[in-house]
Motif scaffolding. Structure first.
Motif, PDB file in Angstrom:
ATOM      1  N   UNK A  36       0.865  -1.202  -0.007  1.00 52.09           N
ATOM      2  CA  UNK A  36       0.083  -0.116  -0.103  1.00 52.09           C
ATOM      3  C   UNK A  36       0.894   1.102  -0.009  1.00 52.09           C
ATOM      4  N   UNK A  37       1.925   1.123   0.741  1.00 49.09           N
ATOM      5  CA  UNK A  37       2.617   2.347   1.001  1.00 49.09           C
ATOM      6  C   UNK A  37       1.770   3.776   1.250  1.00 49.09           C
ATOM      7  N   UNK A  38       1.041   3.499   2.305  1.00 49.86           N
ATOM      8  CA  UNK A  38       0.119   4.502   2.580  1.00 49.86           C
ATOM      9  C   UNK A  38       0.656   6.067   2.779  1.00 49.86           C
ATOM     10  N   UNK A  39      -0.096   7.011   2.310  1.00 50.78           N
ATOM     11  CA  UNK A  39       0.009   8.457   2.402  1.00 50.78           C
ATOM     12  C   UNK A  39      -0.326   8.863   3.831  1.00 50.78           C
ATOM     13  N   UNK A  40       0.631   9.422   4.512  1.00 48.88           N
ATOM     14  CA  UNK A  40       0.337  10.007   5.867  1.00 48.88           C
ATOM     15  C   UNK A  40       0.889  11.333   6.198  1.00 48.88           C
ATOM     16  N   UNK A  41      -0.234  12.344   6.453  1.00 46.77           N
ATOM     17  CA  UNK A  41       0.284  13.565   6.759  1.00 46.77           C
ATOM     18  C   UNK A  41       0.408  13.622   8.285  1.00 46.77           C
ATOM     19  N   UNK A  42       1.664  14.365   8.863  1.00 49.24           N
ATOM     20  CA  UNK A  42       2.035  14.491  10.137  1.00 49.24           C
ATOM     21  C   UNK A  42       2.066  15.889  10.410  1.00 49.24           C
ATOM     22  N   UNK A 177      -4.180  10.922   8.762  1.00 49.78           N
ATOM     23  CA  UNK A 177      -3.688  12.141   9.474  1.00 49.78           C
ATOM     24  C   UNK A 177      -3.202  11.847  10.708  1.00 49.78           C
ATOM     25  N   UNK A 178      -1.836  11.916  11.047  1.00 52.81           N
ATOM     26  CA  UNK A 178      -1.463  11.777  12.294  1.00 52.81           C
ATOM     27  C   UNK A 178      -1.092  12.916  13.206  1.00 52.81           C
TER      28      UNK A 178
END
Length: 356
Positions: A36-42, A177-178
């Protein structure tokens, strides 16, 4: 702008699990993350950790304080920056959104994150401001002193508004979103309110010193430690193993106060307990580590549970995945980092030790 195909795929995985999904092994979690290589905004409090080590053989003449002869200095991303670093190491595609100063610390922070593959275009410097730094002075693997350079005054309104705009733009193409809220002046009540009104990605995870502040965001997962959970009304966990049963007894209060669908209370050497209103509690267990000073194990846990959950792993398995990452990270001194390769090796060794 429409969500990406990757975001839609990961979102479908998360939503499917909410309807009920079969358990997966740690190896399957790792495979899902790879695929998946998930896209995460921190978003949150980006800072630079310093580790200065040396020896202390005498006391200063001018004061009853040890004289430390420094032999080594190192710097590493801390706070939300450490979380972003771990997300990248665990296979996520990461976008950092935050505010730093206009100084050498910001340059070093941005350079280290970029080298790890983190998109730092949303990490903006403010002219005249200083980047938060936390320098730990260690002797014989023990922290003797910590020197903090923090910002106490509120960021100008235009800085906070620009931060909100960057966050909103980043979330549109994100699987998750983290939020990393450690009590700085950036994530104030105005920002929290603005973020709660935005269109959200499929998964929202909050790691905060005061998780109740984020109830309006209706997070999918919050990850407080015991002391952070006790900031919530009517919650008292005690100490040691009793914290598990007390956390379970406080499930309804914890969920109501945080607005979360699930809460994972991290309990250091005791492990964690996963709480939801419609399911039985689930435990993970920490593996005792050597007595070395490590910082940021909570960042590792939050990064790992976000990555695996965004990749479609059921939440119970995501919690075990994250516990494994924390077990790996605390086994060496310094700011904690765990890679997907290290985690795979950890689970392999655990399986071999368990036998057939």
């Amino acid at each position: 702008m429409p969500a990406t195909a990757d975001a839609q795929t990961a979102g479908e995985g998360v939503r499917a699990d909410r309807r009920g999904a079969s358990a997966v092994t740690p190896e399957e979690c790792i495979a899902r993350v790879h695929e998946a290589g998930p896209r995460v905004t921190v978003i949150g409090d980006y800072l630079l950790d310093g580790w200065w080590s040396g020896s202390a053989d005498r006391v200063a003449r001018e004061a009853p304080a040890p004289v430390v002869h420094l032999s080594e200095r190192s710097e590493s991303p801390g706070g939300a920056a450490n979380t972003a670093l771990n997300l990248a190491a665990l296979g996520a595609r990461v976008r950092a959104v935050g505010v730093v100063g206009d100084d050498d610390a910001a340059d070093e922070l941005r350079a280290q994150l970029a080298a790890a593959g983190v998109d730092v275009s949303g990490l903006r410097s403010v002219t005249g401001a200083s980047t938060t730094t936390k320098v730990r002075v260690t002797v014989a693997d023990h922290v003797l002193l910590r020197l903090d350079q923090d910002r106490e005054e509120a960021w100008p309104i235009h800085v906070r508004e620009a931060f909100c705009e960057r966050t909103e733009a980043a979330m549109i193409e994100s699987d998750a979103l983290l939020v990393c809220d450690y009590g700085s002046t950036l994530l104030d009540d105005l920002v929290v309110e603005r973020l709660a009104a935005m269109r959200r990605p499929p998964l929202v995870v909050v790691d905060a010193h005061r998780p109740g502040r984020w109830s309006g965001l209706r997070p999918d997962i919050v990850t407080p430690n015991a002391s952070e959970a006790e900031t919530l009304p009517g919650v008292s966990l005690g100490s040691g193993e009793e914290r598990v049963e007390r956390a379970i007894a406080a499930t309804d209060r914890l969920l109501e106060a945080t607005g979360a669908a699930a809460i994972v209370v991290t309990l250091d050497r005791t492990g964690t307990v996963l709480l939801r209103s419609d399911r039985e509690p689930a435990r993970t267990h920490a593996v005792p580590a050597p007595e070395r000073h490590a910082s940021g194990a909570g960042d590792v846990f939050a990064a790992a549970i976000t990555t695996s959950r965004a990749a479609g792993a059921p939440i119970e398995d995501a919690a075990r995945f994250a516990q494994g990452a924390a077990n790996v990270a605390v086994r060496r001194a310094g700011t904690c980092v765990c890679s997907l390769e290290q985690l795979g090796e950890w689970f392999s060794s655990e399986r071999e030790a368990a036998g057939p």
